[in-house]
Motif scaffolding. Structure first.
Motif, PDB file in Angstrom:
ATOM      1  N   TYR A   1      -4.566  -9.371  -3.179  1.00  0.00           N
ATOM      2  CA  TYR A   1      -5.487  -9.612  -2.056  1.00  0.00           C
ATOM      3  C   TYR A   1      -4.595 -10.454  -0.969  1.00  0.00           C
ATOM      4  O   TYR A   1      -3.988 -11.607  -1.383  1.00  0.00           O
TER       5      TYR A   1
ATOM      6  N   ARG B   1       2.723   0.202  -4.902  1.00  0.00           N
ATOM      7  CA  ARG B   1       1.351  -0.379  -4.737  1.00  0.00           C
ATOM      8  C   ARG B   1       1.162  -1.472  -5.861  1.00  0.00           C
ATOM      9  O   ARG B   1       1.583  -1.445  -6.764  1.00  0.00           O
ATOM     10  N   ARG B   2       0.279  -2.539  -5.399  1.00  0.00           N
ATOM     11  CA  ARG B   2       0.100  -3.719  -5.992  1.00  0.00           C
ATOM     12  C   ARG B   2      -1.724  -4.004  -5.907  1.00  0.00           C
ATOM     13  O   ARG B   2      -1.844  -3.919  -4.610  1.00  0.00           O
ATOM     14  N   ASP B   3      -2.135  -4.527  -6.779  1.00  0.00           N
ATOM     15  CA  ASP B   3      -3.490  -4.889  -6.581  1.00  0.00           C
ATOM     16  C   ASP B   3      -3.506  -6.110  -6.482  1.00  0.00           C
ATOM     17  O   ASP B   3      -3.733  -7.319  -7.341  1.00  0.00           O
TER      18      ASP B   3
ATOM     19  N   ARG C   1       0.804  -1.209  -0.069  1.00  0.00           N
ATOM     20  CA  ARG C   1      -0.143  -0.062   0.046  1.00  0.00           C
ATOM     21  C   ARG C   1       0.759   1.419  -0.129  1.00  0.00           C
ATOM     22  O   ARG C   1       0.320   2.287   0.030  1.00  0.00           O
TER      23      ARG C   1
END
Length: 220
Positions: free
Chosen positions: A177, A173-175, A168
Motif C-alpha cells: 500500500y 510487482r508487490r502487494d 506495478r
C-alpha cells in the motif's frame, strides 16, 4: 555501491517505487530484494516515516533518490538509518548548469503566481526546478492525461514524469500500500521551466493551462 558495502542475497534494500526502476534493478543484481516505501507528497522522495515502517530484520540499506530538484529529508532518513543500522545511499539527478538555476527559479516563480486549476510544486529547501512538476487532480472531470493532451494541442510541451510505479511493473510487482506514490503517478505533470524559455513561451504555458483550469479542482 551496494556490493562494496556487502549487500547481497538474503538482504532487503528499501527504495522508492516512484520512478527509478534502475535502482530496483541494481538491488536485484546484488541478489538482495527491493522493498518499496512510500514518498513524501511535497518532495516526491522517500518519506522517512514510511522507510521506518518498511524496516525488517533483513533490512540492510536504503537508496534515496532526490527528485525534480528537491532534496529528500536526509537528516530524518540518516537518523532512521542510524537507529536501525542501515546503510543510507544517496543518488542525485543530473543538475542543470549552475548559471541556469536562478533563471529556472524565476520561471517557476512566474508560473507559481499565474497558474490556476493545477497544484503548483512546493518550493523551499533549495529547489532547483530540474523539473517543474504540477498536480492535476481528476475529480471526475478531465484527468491528468486528458489535461496533458489538451495542453499539447495548444502548443505546450509537457510530459508525465512517472507513468507506472515500479511496484506495478512486471518483475517487481508487490502487494504493498503506497497511497502517495499511486496518487503522484496519477496526478503529476512536468511543464517546461527551462532557462531558455522566452516570456512569450511562458505566457503560452499559463494561457494553455488556465484555459482548462475551470474544469479542475481549485489549486491550493
Amino acid at each position: 555501491m551496494l556490493r562494496a558495502a556487502g549487500v547481497g542475497a538474503g538482504d532487503e534494500v528499501i527504495v522508492s517505487a516512484f520512478g527509478n526502476v534502475e535502482v530496483a534493478e541494481a538491488v536485484t543484481r546484488t541478489g538482495a530484494s527491493a522493498v518499496f516505501a512510500d514518498i513524501d507528497p511535497a518532495t516526491y522522495c522517500l518519506d522517512a516515516g514510511a522507510v521506518e515502517a518498511a524496516v525488517t530484520a533483513r533490512s540492510a540499506a536504503v537508496v534515496v533518490v532526490h527528485r525534480f530538484g528537491r532534496s529528500a529529508d536526509m537528516p530524518r532518513l540518516r537518523d532512521a538509518g542510524q537507529r536501525h543500522g542501515l546503510l543510507i545511499l544517496e543518488l542525485g539527478e543530473s543538475e542543470a548548469p549552475y548559471e541556469d538555476i536562478a533563471q529556472r527559479r524565476e520561471r517557476a516563480a512566474y508560473l507559481d503566481g499565474r497558474l490556476s486549476g493545477v497544484r503548483t510544486p512546493a518550493g523551499g529547501d533549495g529547489h532547483t526546478y530540474q523539473q517543474y512538476v504540477v498536480r492535476v487532480p481528476g475529480n471526475g472531470r478531465p484527468d491528468r492525461d486528458a489535461f496533458a493532451r489538451a495542453v499539447r494541442a495548444r502548443g505546450v510541451e509537457c510530459r508525465v514524469p512517472v507513468k507506472t510505479p515500479v511496484h506495478r511493473m512486471p518483475g517487481f510487482r508487490r502487494d504493498v500500500y503506497l497511497p502517495e506514490t499511486e496518487r503522484a503517478a496519477d496526478e503529476t505533470l512536468a511543464l517546461p521551466v527551462d532557462a531558455a524559455l522566452t516570456k512569450r513561451e511562458m505566457q503560452r504555458i499559463v494561457s494553455a493551462c488556465n484555459a482548462l483550469g475551470g474544469l479542475l479542482q481549485p489549486a491550493f
